[in-house]
Design a protein around this motif. Structure first.
Motif, PDB file in Angstrom:
ATOM      1  N   ALA A 141     -30.130 -85.369 -19.130  1.00 39.27           N
ATOM      2  CA  ALA A 141     -30.708 -86.594 -19.631  1.00 39.27           C
ATOM      3  C   ALA A 141     -31.590 -87.827 -18.709  1.00 39.27           C
ATOM      4  O   ALA A 141     -30.968 -87.759 -17.671  1.00 39.27           O
ATOM      5  CB  ALA A 141     -29.478 -87.868 -20.754  1.00 39.27           C
ATOM      6  N   ASN A 142     -32.621 -88.917 -19.154  1.00 40.78           N
ATOM      7  CA  ASN A 142     -32.879 -89.186 -18.179  1.00 40.78           C
ATOM      8  C   ASN A 142     -32.434 -90.547 -17.833  1.00 40.78           C
ATOM      9  O   ASN A 142     -32.793 -90.952 -18.726  1.00 40.78           O
ATOM     10  CB  ASN A 142     -34.715 -89.522 -18.973  1.00 40.78           C
ATOM     11  CG  ASN A 142     -35.474 -88.337 -19.033  1.00 40.78           C
ATOM     12  OD1 ASN A 142     -34.900 -87.342 -18.255  1.00 40.78           O
ATOM     13  ND2 ASN A 142     -36.066 -87.796 -20.614  1.00 40.78           N
ATOM     14  N   LEU A 143     -31.536 -90.367 -17.158  1.00 38.16           N
ATOM     15  CA  LEU A 143     -31.157 -91.554 -16.905  1.00 38.16           C
ATOM     16  C   LEU A 143     -31.605 -92.424 -16.317  1.00 38.16           C
ATOM     17  O   LEU A 143     -33.034 -92.673 -15.791  1.00 38.16           O
ATOM     18  CB  LEU A 143     -29.992 -91.344 -15.634  1.00 38.16           C
ATOM     19  CG  LEU A 143     -28.992 -92.714 -15.622  1.00 38.16           C
ATOM     20  CD1 LEU A 143     -28.251 -93.425 -16.173  1.00 38.16           C
ATOM     21  CD2 LEU A 143     -28.845 -92.050 -14.101  1.00 38.16           C
ATOM     22  N   PRO A 144     -31.763 -94.550 -17.286  1.00 36.36           N
ATOM     23  CA  PRO A 144     -32.584 -95.115 -16.938  1.00 36.36           C
ATOM     24  C   PRO A 144     -31.816 -95.746 -15.415  1.00 36.36           C
ATOM     25  O   PRO A 144     -31.088 -95.350 -15.006  1.00 36.36           O
ATOM     26  CB  PRO A 144     -32.557 -95.938 -17.926  1.00 36.36           C
ATOM     27  CG  PRO A 144     -30.859 -95.646 -18.473  1.00 36.36           C
ATOM     28  CD  PRO A 144     -30.580 -94.336 -18.040  1.00 36.36           C
ATOM     29  N   SER A 145     -32.356 -97.327 -15.105  1.00 35.59           N
ATOM     30  CA  SER A 145     -32.309 -97.230 -13.869  1.00 35.59           C
ATOM     31  C   SER A 145     -31.117 -98.061 -14.117  1.00 35.59           C
ATOM     32  O   SER A 145     -30.618 -98.426 -14.575  1.00 35.59           O
ATOM     33  CB  SER A 145     -32.790 -98.482 -13.284  1.00 35.59           C
ATOM     34  OG  SER A 145     -34.076 -98.031 -13.415  1.00 35.59           O
ATOM     35  N   ARG A 151     -31.605 -95.141 -24.038  1.00 36.62           N
ATOM     36  CA  ARG A 151     -30.761 -94.845 -25.512  1.00 36.62           C
ATOM     37  C   ARG A 151     -32.309 -93.779 -25.852  1.00 36.62           C
ATOM     38  O   ARG A 151     -33.368 -93.614 -25.176  1.00 36.62           O
ATOM     39  CB  ARG A 151     -31.101 -95.239 -26.975  1.00 36.62           C
ATOM     40  CG  ARG A 151     -30.486 -94.633 -28.178  1.00 36.62           C
ATOM     41  CD  ARG A 151     -31.146 -95.113 -28.909  1.00 36.62           C
ATOM     42  NE  ARG A 151     -29.990 -94.031 -29.889  1.00 36.62           N
ATOM     43  CZ  ARG A 151     -29.063 -95.073 -31.290  1.00 36.62           C
ATOM     44  NH1 ARG A 151     -28.299 -96.052 -30.555  1.00 36.62           N
ATOM     45  NH2 ARG A 151     -28.547 -94.251 -31.816  1.00 36.62           N
ATOM     46  N   GLN A 152     -31.160 -91.961 -26.090  1.00 40.18           N
ATOM     47  CA  GLN A 152     -31.983 -90.884 -25.638  1.00 40.18           C
ATOM     48  C   GLN A 152     -31.570 -90.191 -26.616  1.00 40.18           C
ATOM     49  O   GLN A 152     -30.213 -90.072 -26.638  1.00 40.18           O
ATOM     50  CB  GLN A 152     -32.770 -90.771 -24.299  1.00 40.18           C
ATOM     51  CG  GLN A 152     -33.051 -89.515 -24.452  1.00 40.18           C
ATOM     52  CD  GLN A 152     -33.339 -88.756 -23.447  1.00 40.18           C
ATOM     53  OE1 GLN A 152     -32.543 -88.751 -22.035  1.00 40.18           O
ATOM     54  NE2 GLN A 152     -33.779 -87.274 -22.946  1.00 40.18           N
ATOM     55  N   CYS A 153     -32.156 -89.523 -27.795  1.00 38.50           N
ATOM     56  CA  CYS A 153     -31.652 -88.490 -28.056  1.00 38.50           C
ATOM     57  C   CYS A 153     -32.276 -86.817 -28.075  1.00 38.50           C
ATOM     58  O   CYS A 153     -33.533 -86.744 -27.749  1.00 38.50           O
ATOM     59  CB  CYS A 153     -32.176 -88.422 -29.941  1.00 38.50           C
ATOM     60  SG  CYS A 153     -31.190 -90.309 -30.547  1.00 38.50           S
ATOM     61  N   ILE A 154     -31.406 -85.727 -28.227  1.00 42.16           N
ATOM     62  CA  ILE A 154     -31.711 -84.746 -27.351  1.00 42.16           C
ATOM     63  C   ILE A 154     -31.697 -83.672 -28.951  1.00 42.16           C
ATOM     64  O   ILE A 154     -30.071 -83.593 -29.298  1.00 42.16           O
ATOM     65  CB  ILE A 154     -30.920 -84.228 -26.606  1.00 42.16           C
ATOM     66  CG1 ILE A 154     -31.233 -85.445 -25.123  1.00 42.16           C
ATOM     67  CG2 ILE A 154     -31.568 -83.256 -25.349  1.00 42.16           C
ATOM     68  CD1 ILE A 154     -30.418 -85.732 -23.933  1.00 42.16           C
ATOM     69  N   THR A 240     -27.121 -87.475 -29.503  1.00 33.86           N
ATOM     70  CA  THR A 240     -27.655 -89.106 -28.778  1.00 33.86           C
ATOM     71  C   THR A 240     -26.530 -89.618 -27.216  1.00 33.86           C
ATOM     72  O   THR A 240     -25.352 -89.884 -27.396  1.00 33.86           O
ATOM     73  CB  THR A 240     -27.291 -90.758 -30.269  1.00 33.86           C
ATOM     74  OG1 THR A 240     -27.955 -89.899 -31.179  1.00 33.86           O
ATOM     75  CG2 THR A 240     -27.753 -91.615 -29.811  1.00 33.86           C
ATOM     76  N   VAL A 241     -27.786 -89.520 -26.892  1.00 30.85           N
ATOM     77  CA  VAL A 241     -26.814 -91.168 -25.167  1.00 30.85           C
ATOM     78  C   VAL A 241     -27.383 -92.156 -25.004  1.00 30.85           C
ATOM     79  O   VAL A 241     -28.358 -92.103 -25.816  1.00 30.85           O
ATOM     80  CB  VAL A 241     -27.496 -89.830 -23.668  1.00 30.85           C
ATOM     81  CG1 VAL A 241     -26.980 -90.703 -22.870  1.00 30.85           C
ATOM     82  CG2 VAL A 241     -27.517 -88.440 -24.639  1.00 30.85           C
TER      83      VAL A 241
END
Length: 360
Positions: A141-145, A151-154, A240-241
């Motif tokens: 997943a695309n980890l933010p800072s 939030r990210q849905c994959i 959902t991450v």
């Protein structure tokens, strides 16, 4: 003859919850529409004590009288109903420092959950059971800072299959609810009589007593909003991450009379910062209530978040927040206001020169 079957004649064709039991790595994790996915065990060692700040850094010089007056004047000018006279002409008689400490603990977590999802099928890849899907915690997943929420849905690979739309039973259209599938409905002008007054024919429906349904343009059915008329759905497991920065503060009571809520809006001088995968409670700080707050909050965060989510990082800070109580006289009466924070914010609950703005 019997009419065509409606969507209500059939049960939903979306995947049943038991289908997850045959999906490797997702057995029983989404029953009931959504599933909690326990995080993997952390790979980092336990936290180690970190020395607190040194004594020379604990003091902040009191603000000057000029700074206090300038802050007060800016405060008065920001209020449409406040006269600037008390701030400009008031005589400062006393300034007392009530500097206070704020301890803050942040626990940056990642949580993952799964549920069935679908979208209209338009030729997307169908890969269910082509090979075992990756585990929910193995999907990148695309980890933010750090300490920034996101939030990210994959779409989980190798879980996509095609099903008839459960809403329209694969027909692509559904009966219009407004006209109940008839394509027309009772004329609202003549109430179905065809006439308005006496023998005058109703101009709206031309004497028919019924009018074409605008919602379906007279067709009696509308495009299915679930499959967008495609008749089929691509059904898949959606992951959902969620990244959350869980924050708790403790501010030492400064007994100046300034409400504690005001201090939430300002920053102070940073005396101490410790960022690790797991932090150890603060040690050796001169104010024992800060040490106790650190011990309590670190313990609470470990109980709350380490079992239910993946803890990516923790950060604890101690700030020294400047608070100055200013006493001044205006027109022979004594009043007070507070200047606080690095931003020199002002609180003056009983400002002596206000007017009531009203429109005559």
């Amino acid at each position: 003859m019997l009419g065509p079957p409606t969507a209500e004649s059939y049960g939903p064709s979306a995947p049943p919850a038991t289908m997850f039991d045959s999906m490797p790595g997702y057995e029983g994790t989404v029953a009931g529409g959504g599933g909690f996915l326990p995080p993997p065990m952390p790979a980092y060692p336990g936290p180690q004590p970190t020395p607190g700040p040194e004594q020379p850094n604990w003091n902040i010089p009191s603000i000057s009288e000029d700074t206090a007056r300038e802050a007060f004047m800016l405060f008065a000018s920001s209020k449409c109903c406040y006269s600037s006279a008390p701030a400009k002409d008031g005589v400062i008689t006393n300034m007392e420092a009530f500097n206070t400490y704020r301890y803050r603990l942040e626990t940056f977590t990642e949580s993952r959950s799964t549920e069935w999802s679908n979208e209209p099928y338009s030729g997307q890849t169908v890969d269910a059971y082509a090979q075992p899907p990756p585990g929910p915690w193995d999907i990148p997943a695309n980890l933010p800072s750090l300490f920034v929420e996101g939030r990210q849905c994959i779409k989980v690979p190798y879980t996509s299959s095609v099903k008839n739309c459960h809403s329209c039973v694969g027909m692509g259209r559904k009966p219009c609810k407004d006209c109940v599938g008839a394509g027309n409905k009772l004329c609202w002008v003549c109430n179905g009589s065809g006439f308005r007054i006496g023998d005058d024919r109703c101009y709206h429906c031309n004497g028919r007593g019924r009018e074409t349904c605008n919602d379906c343009n007279g067709q009696g059915s509308r495009m299915c909003e679930i499959c967008n008329g495609k008749q089929q759905l691509l059904v898949f497991i959606n992951l959902t991450v969620k990244w959350t920065n869980n924050t708790d503060d403790y501010v030492v009571e400064q007994r100046s009379g300034l409400q504690m809520e005001n201090l939430r809006e300002v920053s102070g001088k940073e005396l101490f910062k410790d960022s690790q995968p797991m932090v150890y409670p603060v040690m050796g700080f001169p104010d024992p209530t800060v040490v106790q707050a650190s011990q309590r909050l670190v313990s609470e965060h470990q109980g709350k978040y380490f079992k239910t989510s993946r803890v990516l990082r923790q950060r604890q800070t101690i700030e020294l927040i400047p608070v100055t109580k200013v006493t001044y006289t205006w027109k022979g009466e004594s009043h007070i206001y507070f200047v606080y924070g690095n931003e020199f914010k002002v609180s003056a609950d009983n400002y002596p020169a206000t007017c009531c703005c009203s429109v005559m």
